[in-house]
Design a protein around this motif. Sequence first.
Motif, PDB file in Angstrom:
ATOM      1  N   ILE A 148      -1.895   4.918   7.739  1.00 54.40           N
ATOM      2  CA  ILE A 148      -1.949   4.733   9.192  1.00 54.40           C
ATOM      3  C   ILE A 148      -1.330   3.393   9.600  1.00 54.40           C
ATOM      4  CG2 ILE A 148      -3.484   4.479  11.181  1.00 54.40           C
ATOM      5  CD1 ILE A 148      -5.434   6.375   9.720  1.00 54.40           C
ATOM      6  N   ARG A 149      -1.663   2.353   8.858  1.00 51.58           N
ATOM      7  CA  ARG A 149      -1.120   1.026   9.162  1.00 51.58           C
ATOM      8  C   ARG A 149       0.198   0.838   8.412  1.00 51.58           C
ATOM      9  NH1 ARG A 149      -3.422  -3.367  11.451  1.00 51.58           N
ATOM     10  NH2 ARG A 149      -5.444  -2.292  11.418  1.00 51.58           N
ATOM     11  N   PRO A 150       1.295   0.548   9.114  1.00 48.79           N
ATOM     12  CA  PRO A 150       2.589   0.441   8.426  1.00 48.79           C
ATOM     13  C   PRO A 150       2.598  -0.693   7.410  1.00 48.79           C
ATOM     14  CG  PRO A 150       2.747  -0.354  10.690  1.00 48.79           C
ATOM     15  CD  PRO A 150       1.410   0.318  10.562  1.00 48.79           C
ATOM     16  N   LEU A 151       3.303  -0.460   6.305  1.00 46.87           N
ATOM     17  CA  LEU A 151       3.417  -1.472   5.268  1.00 46.87           C
ATOM     18  C   LEU A 151       4.219  -2.662   5.779  1.00 46.87           C
ATOM     19  CD1 LEU A 151       4.323   0.695   2.141  1.00 46.87           C
ATOM     20  CD2 LEU A 151       2.062  -0.115   2.840  1.00 46.87           C
ATOM     21  N   PRO A 152       3.844  -3.866   5.327  1.00 45.00           N
ATOM     22  CA  PRO A 152       4.696  -5.013   5.642  1.00 45.00           C
ATOM     23  C   PRO A 152       6.040  -4.853   4.943  1.00 45.00           C
ATOM     24  CG  PRO A 152       2.840  -5.660   4.252  1.00 45.00           C
ATOM     25  CD  PRO A 152       2.688  -4.214   4.518  1.00 45.00           C
ATOM     26  N   GLU A 153       7.097  -5.322   5.587  1.00 45.34           N
ATOM     27  CA  GLU A 153       8.412  -5.205   4.960  1.00 45.34           C
ATOM     28  C   GLU A 153       8.472  -6.069   3.723  1.00 45.34           C
ATOM     29  OE1 GLU A 153      13.160  -5.489   6.060  1.00 45.34           O
ATOM     30  OE2 GLU A 153      11.660  -6.336   7.405  1.00 45.34           O
ATOM     31  N   LYS A 154       8.006  -7.313   3.840  1.00 41.48           N
ATOM     32  CA  LYS A 154       7.907  -8.215   2.695  1.00 41.48           C
ATOM     33  C   LYS A 154       7.115  -9.438   3.116  1.00 41.48           C
ATOM     34  CE  LYS A 154      12.354 -10.412   3.678  1.00 41.48           C
ATOM     35  NZ  LYS A 154      13.678 -10.762   3.137  1.00 41.48           N
ATOM     36  N   PHE A 155       6.689 -10.194   2.135  1.00 43.27           N
ATOM     37  CA  PHE A 155       6.005 -11.455   2.405  1.00 43.27           C
ATOM     38  C   PHE A 155       6.962 -12.600   2.116  1.00 43.27           C
ATOM     39  CE2 PHE A 155       1.979  -9.990   3.480  1.00 43.27           C
ATOM     40  CZ  PHE A 155       1.514  -9.044   2.585  1.00 43.27           C
ATOM     41  N   HIS A 156       7.024 -13.554   3.023  1.00 39.63           N
ATOM     42  CA  HIS A 156       7.838 -14.738   2.745  1.00 39.63           C
ATOM     43  C   HIS A 156       7.374 -15.865   3.653  1.00 39.63           C
ATOM     44  CE1 HIS A 156      10.083 -14.112   6.526  1.00 39.63           C
ATOM     45  NE2 HIS A 156       9.999 -12.824   6.212  1.00 39.63           N
ATOM     46  N   GLY A 157       7.553 -17.110   3.191  1.00 39.58           N
ATOM     47  CA  GLY A 157       7.254 -18.258   4.027  1.00 39.58           C
ATOM     48  C   GLY A 157       5.780 -18.621   4.034  1.00 39.58           C
ATOM     49  N   ILE A 158       5.482 -19.760   4.653  1.00 34.41           N
ATOM     50  CA  ILE A 158       4.137 -20.324   4.642  1.00 34.41           C
ATOM     51  C   ILE A 158       3.161 -19.443   5.402  1.00 34.41           C
ATOM     52  CG2 ILE A 158       2.746 -22.294   5.377  1.00 34.41           C
ATOM     53  CD1 ILE A 158       5.204 -24.058   4.879  1.00 34.41           C
ATOM     54  N   SER A 159       3.566 -18.937   6.568  1.00 35.39           N
ATOM     55  CA  SER A 159       2.636 -18.143   7.376  1.00 35.39           C
ATOM     56  C   SER A 159       2.201 -16.891   6.634  1.00 35.39           C
ATOM     57  CB  SER A 159       3.285 -17.769   8.708  1.00 35.39           C
ATOM     58  OG  SER A 159       4.454 -16.991   8.491  1.00 35.39           O
ATOM     59  N   ASP A 160       3.124 -16.255   5.939  1.00 35.11           N
ATOM     60  CA  ASP A 160       2.768 -15.045   5.212  1.00 35.11           C
ATOM     61  C   ASP A 160       2.009 -15.334   3.919  1.00 35.11           C
ATOM     62  OD1 ASP A 160       5.658 -13.152   6.245  1.00 35.11           O
ATOM     63  OD2 ASP A 160       3.590 -12.975   6.896  1.00 35.11           O
ATOM     64  N   GLN A 161       2.115 -16.571   3.400  1.00 36.67           N
ATOM     65  CA  GLN A 161       1.344 -16.927   2.212  1.00 36.67           C
ATOM     66  C   GLN A 161      -0.137 -16.760   2.499  1.00 36.67           C
ATOM     67  OE1 GLN A 161       3.100 -17.673  -0.491  1.00 36.67           O
ATOM     68  NE2 GLN A 161       1.312 -17.805  -1.822  1.00 36.67           N
ATOM     69  N   GLU A 162      -0.576 -17.142   3.664  1.00 34.56           N
ATOM     70  CA  GLU A 162      -1.984 -16.971   4.031  1.00 34.56           C
ATOM     71  C   GLU A 162      -2.341 -15.496   4.126  1.00 34.56           C
ATOM     72  OE1 GLU A 162      -4.815 -18.061   7.829  1.00 34.56           O
ATOM     73  OE2 GLU A 162      -3.570 -19.656   6.965  1.00 34.56           O
ATOM     74  N   THR A 163      -1.417 -14.689   4.649  1.00 41.17           N
ATOM     75  CA  THR A 163      -1.660 -13.254   4.734  1.00 41.17           C
ATOM     76  C   THR A 163      -1.820 -12.647   3.344  1.00 41.17           C
ATOM     77  OG1 THR A 163      -0.326 -13.171   6.751  1.00 41.17           O
ATOM     78  CG2 THR A 163      -0.777 -11.080   5.663  1.00 41.17           C
ATOM     79  N   LYS A 164      -1.050 -13.124   2.380  1.00 37.97           N
ATOM     80  CA  LYS A 164      -1.168 -12.630   1.002  1.00 37.97           C
ATOM     81  C   LYS A 164      -2.580 -12.826   0.485  1.00 37.97           C
ATOM     82  CE  LYS A 164       2.141 -13.889  -1.904  1.00 37.97           C
ATOM     83  NZ  LYS A 164       2.909 -12.760  -2.438  1.00 37.97           N
ATOM     84  N   TYR A 165      -3.181 -13.990   0.801  1.00 37.37           N
ATOM     85  CA  TYR A 165      -4.532 -14.276   0.312  1.00 37.37           C
ATOM     86  C   TYR A 165      -5.592 -13.492   1.080  1.00 37.37           C
ATOM     87  CZ  TYR A 165      -2.141 -18.351  -1.716  1.00 37.37           C
ATOM     88  OH  TYR A 165      -1.282 -19.188  -2.399  1.00 37.37           O
ATOM     89  N   ARG A 166      -5.406 -13.370   2.396  1.00 36.03           N
ATOM     90  CA  ARG A 166      -6.407 -12.681   3.213  1.00 36.03           C
ATOM     91  C   ARG A 166      -6.351 -11.169   3.009  1.00 36.03           C
ATOM     92  NH1 ARG A 166      -8.958 -15.851   6.799  1.00 36.03           N
ATOM     93  NH2 ARG A 166      -7.988 -17.810   7.451  1.00 36.03           N
ATOM     94  N   ARG A 223      -5.177  -9.187   0.297  1.00 34.48           N
ATOM     95  CA  ARG A 223      -4.677  -9.043  -1.071  1.00 34.48           C
ATOM     96  C   ARG A 223      -4.245  -7.614  -1.346  1.00 34.48           C
ATOM     97  NH1 ARG A 223      -2.602 -12.785  -4.002  1.00 34.48           N
ATOM     98  NH2 ARG A 223      -4.459 -14.087  -4.250  1.00 34.48           N
ATOM     99  N   TYR A 224      -4.912  -6.661  -0.708  1.00 36.89           N
ATOM    100  CA  TYR A 224      -4.541  -5.249  -0.904  1.00 36.89           C
ATOM    101  C   TYR A 224      -3.093  -5.018  -0.495  1.00 36.89           C
ATOM    102  CZ  TYR A 224      -6.610  -5.977   3.717  1.00 36.89           C
ATOM    103  OH  TYR A 224      -6.962  -6.510   4.921  1.00 36.89           O
ATOM    104  N   ALA A 225      -2.666  -5.601   0.644  1.00 32.12           N
ATOM    105  CA  ALA A 225      -1.277  -5.441   1.072  1.00 32.12           C
ATOM    106  C   ALA A 225      -0.332  -6.190   0.139  1.00 32.12           C
ATOM    107  CB  ALA A 225      -1.112  -5.931   2.509  1.00 32.12           C
ATOM    108  N   ASP A 226      -0.759  -7.367  -0.307  1.00 30.05           N
ATOM    109  CA  ASP A 226       0.042  -8.149  -1.248  1.00 30.05           C
ATOM    110  C   ASP A 226       0.290  -7.369  -2.534  1.00 30.05           C
ATOM    111  OD1 ASP A 226       1.229 -10.341  -2.654  1.00 30.05           O
ATOM    112  OD2 ASP A 226      -0.751 -10.939  -3.390  1.00 30.05           O
ATOM    113  N   LEU A 227      -0.752  -6.721  -3.053  1.00 30.95           N
ATOM    114  CA  LEU A 227      -0.624  -5.975  -4.309  1.00 30.95           C
ATOM    115  C   LEU A 227       0.274  -4.748  -4.132  1.00 30.95           C
ATOM    116  CD1 LEU A 227      -4.316  -6.210  -5.553  1.00 30.95           C
ATOM    117  CD2 LEU A 227      -2.339  -7.384  -6.529  1.00 30.95           C
ATOM    118  N   ILE A 228       0.221  -4.142  -2.960  1.00 28.26           N
ATOM    119  CA  ILE A 228       1.107  -2.999  -2.706  1.00 28.26           C
ATOM    120  C   ILE A 228       2.565  -3.435  -2.755  1.00 28.26           C
ATOM    121  CG2 ILE A 228       1.905  -1.355  -0.950  1.00 28.26           C
ATOM    122  CD1 ILE A 228      -1.021  -1.194   0.024  1.00 28.26           C
ATOM    123  N   MET A 229       2.866  -4.570  -2.123  1.00 23.42           N
ATOM    124  CA  MET A 229       4.251  -4.958  -1.895  1.00 23.42           C
ATOM    125  C   MET A 229       4.853  -5.828  -2.992  1.00 23.42           C
ATOM    126  SD  MET A 229       4.717  -3.328   0.851  1.00 23.42           S
ATOM    127  CE  MET A 229       6.408  -3.864   1.120  1.00 23.42           C
TER     128      MET A 229
END
Length: 502
Positions: free
Chosen positions: A148-166, A168-174
């Motif tokens: 239902i929730r679209p996948l992030p295209e990719k993680f990059h940069g400082i702002s998305d680093q926090e998203t990776k930690y918060r 983690r499920y999306a980080d592991l997918i991508m």
Amino acid sequence: MSDHEQAPAQSQDENQIMAERRQKLQAIREKGIAYPNDFKRSHFAKPLQDDHAAKEAEALEAEKIEVAVAGRMMLKRVMGKASFATLQDVSGRIQAFISRDNVGEDVYADFKRWDLGDIIAIKGVLFKTKTGELTVQATEVRMLSKNIRPLPEKFHGISDQETKYRQRYADLIMSEESRDTFIKRSKIVQKVRDVMVGEGYLEVETPMMHPIPGGASAKPFTTHHNALDMPLYLRIAPELYLKRLVVGGLERVFEINRNFRNEGMSTRHNPEFTMIEFYEAYSDYQRMMEMTETIIRECALVSCGTTTVSYQGKEVDLGKPFDRFTIVEAIKHYNPQYTNEQLSDAAWVASEIKRLGGKLPPAPGLGSLQLALFEECAESLLWNPTFIIDYPVEVSPLARGSDTQPGLTERFELFIVGREHANGYSELNDPEDQAARFQAQVAQKDAGDDEAMHYDADYIRAMEYGLPPTGGCGIGIDRLVMLLTDAPSIRDVILFPHMRPE
């Protein structure tokens, strides 16, 4: 972007995308079971790739190997009456070929409406495309779980680093790199356990809530037990309970434990962290250093395949015998301008600590001042593995005093890439000496040191039954994983690091 990719529509608002996908989910519900659970997978992606990579296309086709695979659809390419999709499971990725003729017109029409991120199942026969890519020719395609929730295209940069930690499920997918880090972490923990069991140690479990915080100098988290109407403390270390077990005759024990310390957070510190602590009767800190070297080398081999690893662009040699320095030797090795006379003068050492911008230690004495100076001018320079040995008594309340060097203890700390990775010693087994050390810690606490230890009367009672000569050690698992996965922050190796609420 490769011809296999279909990028998420960046121009659409995420809420609109989710609304459209909920409509698709509703249509699936109206046809039957939206989240079926009767599919049985027969194969994983990577083993299939490994087993069949070298086969010629004709030989593979002749074998008619039937498979049932499942995973998240990460790539999709629709071409009229046929399409390609790439599935990702825990082991890796595999491509599938879905044609209208093989799966039926209605199923194929449904498939074309599916989205990246959907979890799907495919049954079919293996073959190789003209470019040699192993592919499943689908005879059956099913939706197992709607994205239902679209996948992030990719993680990059400082702002998305926090998203990776918060998230983690999306980080592991991508991120394949993140998945690899945590797979390596699991292998490292398992290797630690294998080494300990191979050395005849017994794995045990001790309480995580303590009536008295002890086993290390740190500020604890406090909670309250309602039924007993008493305060409890999340453990800062399992040490005193493990040594009680050695008193009881369990002569080699270890625990892979979660500890909690109510202190600052940094790239090296998380309030909740993992350690291995182990204790061996009739041994000493020399034996503990040998065990520490063995554990770290074995973990390097299982996770990296070598004992020479790279950390943040610089080589670390874990294969050769680890260096050993006393605190004063380390200071002089990296600061040859200092003289023995200066380092033996408490007033001079204190002034030098202040000059370097450091804080004077709460514990009085030349030894604690020398340790504080070491932390300011030498610790960060210890790149290859180095044991710092023979710590002063005033900063080592649980370590056995040296028989030959008054004021010092048989204690070591291991430093790699400028960070502490392990702490061990010959255990203090004289109950009267231990009681006096506890009293000194209580005095320091009364003087304002909130990290000083409490007096643990039950531990003294246990020691009075007789604690054999014992060596003990603790190794930080998180920092070891950081080293062996080339991670700059402890948050990169903890699946769900603590963070402020969003």
